[in-house]
Write an enzyme that holds these catalytic residues in place. Structure first.
Site, PDB file in Angstrom:
ATOM      1  N   ILE A   1      44.238  55.807  47.143  1.00 19.64           N
ATOM      2  CA  ILE A   1      42.938  56.090  46.502  1.00 19.64           C
ATOM      3  C   ILE A   1      42.375  57.417  47.016  1.00 19.64           C
ATOM      4  CG2 ILE A   1      40.570  55.274  46.146  1.00 19.64           C
ATOM      5  CD1 ILE A   1      41.684  52.387  46.399  1.00 19.64           C
TER       6      ILE A   1
ATOM      7  N   ASP B   1      43.167  60.532  58.700  1.00 16.35           N
ATOM      8  CA  ASP B   1      43.760  59.205  58.526  1.00 16.35           C
ATOM      9  C   ASP B   1      44.619  58.980  59.767  1.00 16.35           C
ATOM     10  OD1 ASP B   1      44.669  57.372  55.757  1.00 16.35           O
ATOM     11  OD2 ASP B   1      45.807  57.141  57.607  1.00 16.35           O
TER      12      ASP B   1
ATOM     13  N   THR C   1      33.469  53.819  48.353  1.00 13.48           N
ATOM     14  CA  THR C   1      34.096  52.933  47.354  1.00 13.48           C
ATOM     15  C   THR C   1      35.066  51.980  48.046  1.00 13.48           C
ATOM     16  OG1 THR C   1      35.776  54.640  47.003  1.00 13.48           O
ATOM     17  CG2 THR C   1      34.000  54.516  45.375  1.00 13.48           C
ATOM     18  N   ALA C   2      34.971  51.896  49.390  1.00 19.23           N
ATOM     19  CA  ALA C   2      35.940  51.077  50.125  1.00 19.23           C
ATOM     20  C   ALA C   2      35.384  49.667  50.358  1.00 19.23           C
ATOM     21  CB  ALA C   2      36.316  51.764  51.417  1.00 19.23           C
ATOM     22  N   ARG C   3      34.643  49.499  51.425  1.00 23.46           N
ATOM     23  CA  ARG C   3      34.018  48.219  51.704  1.00 23.46           C
ATOM     24  C   ARG C   3      32.665  48.462  52.369  1.00 23.46           C
ATOM     25  NH1 ARG C   3      36.818  46.112  48.462  1.00 23.46           N
ATOM     26  NH2 ARG C   3      38.333  44.435  48.769  1.00 23.46           N
TER      27      ARG C   3
ATOM     28  N   ASP D   1      29.276  52.069  46.020  1.00 28.54           N
ATOM     29  CA  ASP D   1      29.811  51.086  45.075  1.00 28.54           C
ATOM     30  C   ASP D   1      30.013  49.734  45.745  1.00 28.54           C
ATOM     31  OD1 ASP D   1      30.946  50.306  42.537  1.00 28.54           O
ATOM     32  OD2 ASP D   1      32.929  50.381  43.458  1.00 28.54           O
TER      33      ASP D   1
ATOM     34  N   GLU E   1      27.402  41.896  49.778  1.00 27.74           N
ATOM     35  CA  GLU E   1      27.135  41.939  48.345  1.00 27.74           C
ATOM     36  C   GLU E   1      27.352  40.562  47.709  1.00 27.74           C
ATOM     37  OE1 GLU E   1      30.059  45.122  47.681  1.00 27.74           O
ATOM     38  OE2 GLU E   1      31.316  43.703  46.619  1.00 27.74           O
TER      39      GLU E   1
ATOM     40  N   HIS F   1      29.873  47.313  42.665  1.00 27.94           N
ATOM     41  CA  HIS F   1      31.324  47.171  42.926  1.00 27.94           C
ATOM     42  C   HIS F   1      32.154  47.347  41.643  1.00 27.94           C
ATOM     43  CE1 HIS F   1      34.269  45.239  46.017  1.00 27.94           C
ATOM     44  NE2 HIS F   1      34.931  46.048  45.195  1.00 27.94           N
TER      45      HIS F   1
ATOM     46  N   GLY G   1      34.467  49.735  41.228  1.00 29.14           N
ATOM     47  CA  GLY G   1      35.680  50.527  41.487  1.00 29.14           C
ATOM     48  C   GLY G   1      36.844  50.236  40.556  1.00 29.14           C
ATOM     49  N   SER G   2      37.238  48.981  40.477  1.00 29.95           N
ATOM     50  CA  SER G   2      38.436  48.658  39.688  1.00 29.95           C
ATOM     51  C   SER G   2      38.092  48.173  38.287  1.00 29.95           C
ATOM     52  CB  SER G   2      39.258  47.592  40.412  1.00 29.95           C
ATOM     53  OG  SER G   2      38.532  46.378  40.467  1.00 29.95           O
TER      54      SER G   2
HETATM   55  C1  DGY Z   1      39.878  45.365  45.539  1.00 29.88           C
HETATM   56  O1  DGY Z   1      40.842  45.200  44.777  1.00 29.88           O
HETATM   57  O2  DGY Z   1      39.914  45.048  46.729  1.00 29.88           O
HETATM   58  C2  DGY Z   1      38.662  45.992  44.964  1.00 29.88           C
HETATM   59  O3  DGY Z   1      37.614  46.065  45.853  1.00 29.88           O
HETATM   60  C3  DGY Z   1      38.248  45.247  43.700  1.00 29.88           C
HETATM   61  O4  DGY Z   1      37.486  46.159  42.956  1.00 29.88           O
END
Ligand code: DGY
Length: 322
Positions: free
Chosen positions: A159, A178, A239-241, A265, A270, A288, A290-291
């Protein structure tokens, strides 16, 4: 031969459900209300595998109660912090995730958060919706351009790299940290500059994107001390956690102007997010997403099913976690 039975804890895209039904006798839970852990454990007694989502939290106490007949769990997510893998290993339960489908969709949302934060999109939207737009003004909602700015990406996996590719399209300068350094040809692909420590990355990041997984090492890493290392007025996107961020410290920095903006996000706890975010004007907030693109959700479902197919074929799961 009778079909194997699987429990799908949440309605998934039709293409995924259709493929699941072709191969399996599917018990699918409706989404309203969402399945409880007790219901999941009860239904698990009569199925051969569970396809669950990140909503179903499975710490050791839950895994220890999974009935003996279940030896396969596949999660419709790249993230797997909701499942205690050690407990699964101890019980001989194979676990797989869906690691690839989310990549592009999540990078797009990170890009949208970068743009929306830099250009104050949510403030503009609010001005229109609250009927308070006085008309065009030279100094109204003036943000900043992305081009030429340094984007620090913390977590340079799939990502992070997909974000780098997109941000290059906006002429941003890519920096990353990283625990794994990418080979030279990969760095060249994104003109990415590697930093050998998070502190070094923070010190240059006018824009900072969190793309690391939630682990004991990363949880809470974005806090007062980290924020102090960013340039004054930096913009951060996550956009991670949500649990990577100390919300109180982030909110204080947004209030004081130490951080100019945050595009978020994902949130700790949440959907019950820290109250402090609701009234902060300098935030661009998504639930959330993202996906949440059809291509991503289909692929995630197919990957989750690939794990289950492999398990029943006596093979190693393609996206094995445990
Ligand atoms: C995941 O796949 O872990 C994502 O956070 C879902 O959007």
């Amino acid at each position: 031969m009778a079909k194997k039975k699987i429990l799908i804890t949440w309605p998934l895209p039709e293409a995924v459900m259709a493929r699941a039904r072709e191969s399996y006798d599917v018990i699918a839970h409706g989404d309203d209300p969402k399945i409880t852990i007790e219901e999941m454990l009860e239904t698990a007694k009569s199925v051969d595998a569970i396809l669950l989502t990140l909503n179903e939290k499975c710490p050791k106490e839950v895994i220890d109660r999974v009935p003996e007949n279940i030896k396969c769990i596949s999660t419709f997510s790249i993230g797997f912090e909701h499942i205690d893998l050690e407990a699964c290993k101890a019980r001989g339960i194979k676990v797989g995730n869906a690691p690839h489908g989310v990549t592009v969709a999540t990078a797009e949302i990170a890009m949208l958060l970068l743009l929306g934060s830099a250009r104050r999109a949510s403030e503009g939207e609010r001005m229109i919706r609250t009927r308070s737009w006085p008309g065009w003004q030279p100094l109204q909602l003036v943000g900043q351009r992305l081009d030429g700015k340094k984007l620090g990406i913390y977590g340079f996996g799939k990502i992070g790299q997909a974000l780098a590719k997109r941000a290059r399209g906006f002429d941003m300068e890519i920096h990353y940290y990283d625990i794994y350094r990418q080979p030279a040809e990969k760095e060249k692909e994104f003109d990415a500059i590697y930093h050998d420590s998070l502190d070094s990355l923070l010190s240059v990041s006018q824009f900072f994107s969190i793309n690391a997984p939630s682990t004991p090492q990363t949880r809470g890493f974005f806090n007062k001390a980290t924020i102090e290392k960013l340039p004054q007025g930096a913009i951060v996107v996550n956009t991670a956690r949500g649990d990577l961020v100390n919300d109180e410290d982030m909110i204080a920095a947004l209030k004081s102007g130490r951080l100019a903006y945050a595009g978020l996000d994902v949130f700790l706890g949440e959907p019950k997010i820290n109250e402090g975010y609701y009234d902060l004007p300098n935030t661009f907030l998504f639930p959330h997403l993202g996906s949440a693109a059809v291509e991503a959700r289909n692929q995630m479902g197919f990957e989750a099913l690939d794990n289950i197919d492999a398990f029943f074929a006596g093979k190693e799961m393609p996206f094995k976690l445990a």
